[in-house]
Design an enzyme around this catalytic site. Structure first.
Site, mmCIF file in Angstrom:
data_model
loop_
_atom_site.group_PDB
_atom_site.id
_atom_site.type_symbol
_atom_site.label_atom_id
_atom_site.label_comp_id
_atom_site.label_asym_id
_atom_site.label_seq_id
_atom_site.Cartn_x
_atom_site.Cartn_y
_atom_site.Cartn_z
ATOM 1 N N SER A 262 96.418 104.508 49.458
ATOM 2 C CA SER A 262 96.228 103.212 48.800
ATOM 3 C C SER A 262 97.524 102.420 48.797
ATOM 4 O O SER A 262 98.596 102.953 49.086
ATOM 5 C CB SER A 262 95.763 103.424 47.365
ATOM 6 O OG SER A 262 96.853 103.900 46.593
ATOM 7 N N LYS A 263 97.388 101.154 48.450
ATOM 8 C CA LYS A 263 98.546 100.274 48.360
ATOM 9 C C LYS A 263 99.543 100.849 47.341
ATOM 10 O O LYS A 263 100.753 100.801 47.547
ATOM 11 C CB LYS A 263 98.032 98.904 47.895
ATOM 12 C CG LYS A 263 99.022 97.805 48.025
ATOM 13 C CD LYS A 263 98.380 96.485 47.676
ATOM 14 C CE LYS A 263 99.365 95.634 46.921
ATOM 15 N NZ LYS A 263 98.800 94.517 46.238
ATOM 16 N N ARG A 264 98.979 101.394 46.261
ATOM 17 C CA ARG A 264 99.850 101.933 45.217
ATOM 18 C C ARG A 264 100.694 103.113 45.707
ATOM 19 O O ARG A 264 101.834 103.278 45.290
ATOM 20 C CB ARG A 264 99.025 102.329 43.986
ATOM 21 C CG ARG A 264 99.867 102.318 42.754
ATOM 22 C CD ARG A 264 99.119 102.258 41.449
ATOM 23 N NE ARG A 264 97.960 101.393 41.433
ATOM 24 C CZ ARG A 264 96.826 101.727 40.799
ATOM 25 N NH1 ARG A 264 96.718 102.888 40.205
ATOM 26 N NH2 ARG A 264 95.819 100.890 40.774
#
Ligand code: GLU
Length: 505
Positions: A262-264
């Site tokens: 994910s982006k996170r």
């Protein structure tokens, strides 16, 4: 199937292209090139609510940066356009109606509230509500209502959707190049919405119609679309069209732990998940990109190629050209591919070492400019030659070689403590005299002179070389000291030693 291979990359412009999307594009590109086929870009923008300004340009720029431009698509019209689904609206209605006529689809008038009530009711009984063969005869649609009632509703502009009529009691045989054969019992499928009353098709209908009209032969896409495969098969059959071949690429997994990348994950661990930097037009928030972080596209492409595929040999470095020869869909893995940010750095290190030094000099000049340093190209080139093997990114030329351009502005405390002893000032003053006597300030000659002077004093080399390094570099690091002295010149070398004597003791 038409003889020419035609594949498409079909992103929705809902934001920046995730690195997983770039991989999908890359595999499509490689497959097309390997088979002398066409690589089509189709923009799937039927969901107007999720449309994001600038996303399409971002997608195109990303493909270009990676060196995998599309052959056909927006702005590259080759007779199958338009290539934006929002510009093809009328086509989809016609095909949705065809399915109704052939008995493969039906109008459904159930309101959102009614459907919600059904869902709740089922939940209370511990069941799940699925709109399909099981209950469709009891719901509000053109299967249960009379012809007149249906016409009345349509004439009265009552909102409706068009649903696919999934067959009952059938085992579907699905094929995937990567996953092999699969069987699906149609009784577990729901009657998916194909067309909405706002005049827009859903993804499923638009995607199938376009793949057919654009003569796509191979659909290569992410694993998240595998659950839609049964419906897509049934749609092809309902239209009486031959289905393309399908290949669903494995998920890209987090570097650590479970689940999708994910982006996170990128933010937490400090690596980009986007090819290019992206500034969100609404929030103004900026997300890091590989290009702006200093990666070469060759490194990113090589890393992505191996994220779910391998050539079956020991070879790890592949430039695009070689990839197009080696790539085989059959060698794509089924299992999820763990993302490894360190591997990208490793590829980057490899490709920067292969890069042309003229080009690196040009890039390094840009870094120097940011530092407000003006230097002769020839000099910068010589520095590049000397320290190239120590760098991974162009920016590293500065970290690894600032002392070729400016005197140290501080001295690494731990290092200078280690290097600077009681007698160092005196030794450095003597060294200045030795250096002053050198007419030709050239590394090899300097080395000979300084070495024989050290020998004559019967002291260890470190007693001179360590403080000299502190004086020239500011820390116990860097390439050959005599080279540094030669590069910065006699006057500057002596000045730096004098400054160190004054500053450190
Ligand atoms: N528009 C879909 C996406 O955003 C395309 C899926 C497909 O390739 O069929 O991924």
């Amino acid at each position: 199937m038409s003889s020419k291979v035609r594949v498409r990359f079909a992103p929705s412009p809902t934001g920046p292209l995730h690195i997983g999307g770039v991989r999908t594009a890359l595999y499509n590109y490689l497959f097309a090139k390997k088979h002398n086929g066409d690589f089509v870009l189709r923009i799937e923008d039927t969901d107007q609510n999720r449309f994001v300004e600038g996303a399409e340009d971002y997608i195109i720029e990303s493909l270009n940066w990676c060196g995998i431009p599309y052959d056909e698509g927006p702005g590259k019209e080759k007779g199958f356009g338009p290539y934006r689904q929002s510009e093809r609206k009328d086509i989809y209605r016609e095909y949705a109606e065809k399915l109704i006529e052939s008995g493969n689809a039906y109008y459904a008038f159930d309101t959102a509230d009614e459907l919600d009530a059904h869902r709740k009711d089922h939940e209370e009984k511990g069941k799940t509500f699925i709109y399909n063969w099981h209950n469709r005869e009891k719901l509000k649609n053109s299967l249960s209502l009379s012809k007149e009632e249906v016409q009345e509703k349509l004439d009265g502009d009552e909102p409706y959707v068009i649903r696919f009529k999934s067959p009952k009691d059938e085992i579907l045989h699905l094929k995937d190049v990567i996953r092999g054969d699969m069987e699906i019992d149609t009784n577990i499928l729901d009657d998916k919405v194909l067309f909405k009353s706002d005049g827009m098709p859903t993804y499923h209908l638009a995607n199938i119609v376009d793949d057919h009209l654009m003569e796509i032969t191979h659909v290569i896409r992410g694993e998240e679309w595998l659950p839609s495969l049964a419906l897509h098969y049934m749609l092809y059959r309902a239209f009486g069209w031959e289905a393309p071949e399908f290949a669903h690429l494995p998920l890209i997994l987090k570097p650590q732990g479970k689940g999708k990348l994910s982006k996170r994950d990128g933010e937490k661990m400090g690596f980009p998940v986007f090819p290019l930097e992206w500034k969100d037009p609404k929030s103004g928030e900026t997300s890091a990109g590989y290009r702006e972080d200093g990666y070469f596209s060759e490194a990113v492409v090589n890393m992505l190629a191996f994220l779910g595929w391998n050539p079956g040999t020991e070879q790890e470095f592949f430039e695009l050209e070689e990839l197009t020869k080696a790539f085989e869909l059959e060698r794509v893995h089924k299992g999820g591919a763990k993302f490894d940010p360190e591997k990208t750095k490793w590829f980057q290190q490899h490709y920067i070492q292969l890069a042309d030094n003229d080009l690196l000099t040009e890039e390094f000049q840009k870094v120097l400019k940011k530092q407000e340093i003006e230097a002769e190209t020839e000099y910068v080139h010589a520095v590049v030659d000397l320290i190239k093997e120590r760098v991974v990114f162009v920016e590293d030329f500065w970290d690894q070689g600032y002392f070729f351009f400016i005197a140290p502005t501080s001295y690494e405390p731990k290092d200078s403590k280690k290097a600077w002893k009681e007698d160092t000032n005196e030794l450095m003053s003597e060294l200045i005299e030795v250096l002053k006597a050198q007419d030709e300030f050239e590394a090899e000659k300097l080395q000979n002179e300084v070495k024989s002077w050290i020998k004559s004093k019967e002291i260890g080399f470190g007693k001179v070389m360590m403080p000299l390094r502190i004086a020239l570099v500011g820390a116990l690091q860097g390439p050959d000291l005599y080279k540094i002295a030669e590069f910065v010149g006699k006057k500057e070398t002596i000045k730096r030693i004098e400054t160190a004597i004054e500053t450190i003791h």
